[in-house]
Design a protein around this motif. Structure first.
Motif, mmCIF file in Angstrom:
data_model
loop_
_atom_site.group_PDB
_atom_site.id
_atom_site.type_symbol
_atom_site.label_atom_id
_atom_site.label_comp_id
_atom_site.label_asym_id
_atom_site.label_seq_id
_atom_site.Cartn_x
_atom_site.Cartn_y
_atom_site.Cartn_z
ATOM 1 N N ARG A 55 16.731 36.161 37.065
ATOM 2 C CA ARG A 55 16.044 37.432 37.284
ATOM 3 C C ARG A 55 14.688 37.407 36.604
ATOM 4 O O ARG A 55 14.504 36.733 35.590
ATOM 5 C CB ARG A 55 16.950 38.580 36.835
ATOM 6 N N ALA A 56 13.760 38.118 37.190
ATOM 7 C CA ALA A 56 12.431 38.251 36.582
ATOM 8 C C ALA A 56 12.602 38.769 35.152
ATOM 9 O O ALA A 56 13.447 39.632 34.899
ATOM 10 C CB ALA A 56 11.580 39.202 37.410
ATOM 11 N N GLY A 57 11.824 38.219 34.238
ATOM 12 C CA GLY A 57 11.903 38.623 32.842
ATOM 13 C C GLY A 57 12.889 37.804 32.015
ATOM 14 O O GLY A 57 12.864 37.865 30.792
ATOM 15 N N LYS A 84 13.568 42.392 37.910
ATOM 16 C CA LYS A 84 13.899 42.596 36.508
ATOM 17 C C LYS A 84 14.930 43.694 36.326
ATOM 18 O O LYS A 84 15.821 43.595 35.490
ATOM 19 C CB LYS A 84 12.620 42.908 35.733
ATOM 20 N N ASP A 85 14.815 44.763 37.096
ATOM 21 C CA ASP A 85 15.703 45.926 36.908
ATOM 22 C C ASP A 85 16.923 45.914 37.845
ATOM 23 O O ASP A 85 17.629 46.900 37.967
ATOM 24 C CB ASP A 85 14.925 47.215 37.096
ATOM 25 N N ALA A 86 17.190 44.789 38.509
ATOM 26 C CA ALA A 86 18.344 44.712 39.414
ATOM 27 C C ALA A 86 19.630 44.794 38.589
ATOM 28 O O ALA A 86 19.688 44.281 37.472
ATOM 29 C CB ALA A 86 18.311 43.410 40.207
ATOM 30 N N PRO A 87 20.668 45.443 39.140
ATOM 31 C CA PRO A 87 21.933 45.566 38.407
ATOM 32 C C PRO A 87 22.622 44.222 38.245
ATOM 33 O O PRO A 87 22.400 43.280 38.942
ATOM 34 C CB PRO A 87 22.778 46.500 39.268
#
Length: 131
Positions: free
Chosen positions: A22-24, A128-131
């Motif tokens: 994931r991003a981040g 980045k904010d994906a569950p």
């Protein structure tokens, strides 16, 4: 980060991720250098190891990051005696959507690549904010 994902490129020509990237994230990359070393010739010259392996990373269509995956190691009396593989941790930009990866081996022979048959390894990244 200790809880970040790990990408593994093993000597059985398998590529795995411990979880989706994931991003981040900060991703650990474990690359078995035998994947390219077995294709090289001229890895020693006058009793000194002269080979190296590097990873190439591109996020989206950005610049290529060239990161060494091997380090020379000195023995007694400061003489180079071995090449040691190293692990790397790569921070993924918070806005990245895709990671492209390939590997390059250099010795006295022509340069060799591990690039998924010239396609490079393409890894889609979760937001980045994906569950």
């Amino acid at each position: 980060a200790a809880d970040g994902p790990t990408l593994v490129f093993n000597d059985g020509w398998e590529e795995t991720a411990s979880r989706p990237l994931r991003a981040g994230d900060t991703v650990r990359v474990l690359f078995d250098v035998d994947r390219v070393k077995q294709q090289m010739s001229g890895t020693w010259h006058t009793g000194v190891p002269v080979w190296s392996v590097a990873a190439k990373f591109v996020f989206d269509s950005g610049p290529t990051l060239d990161i060494p995956l091997t380090l020379p190691e000195r023995g007694q009396y400061g003489v180079w005696r071995e090449i040691r593989p190293i692990e790397i941790a790569l921070p993924i930009p918070a806005d990245a959507r895709r990671l492209t990866v390939w590997f390059q081996g250099n010795a006295m022979s022509p340069t060799v690549y591990d690039s998924d048959f010239g396609n490079n390894y393409q890894i889609d990244l979760l937001p980045k904010d994906a569950p």
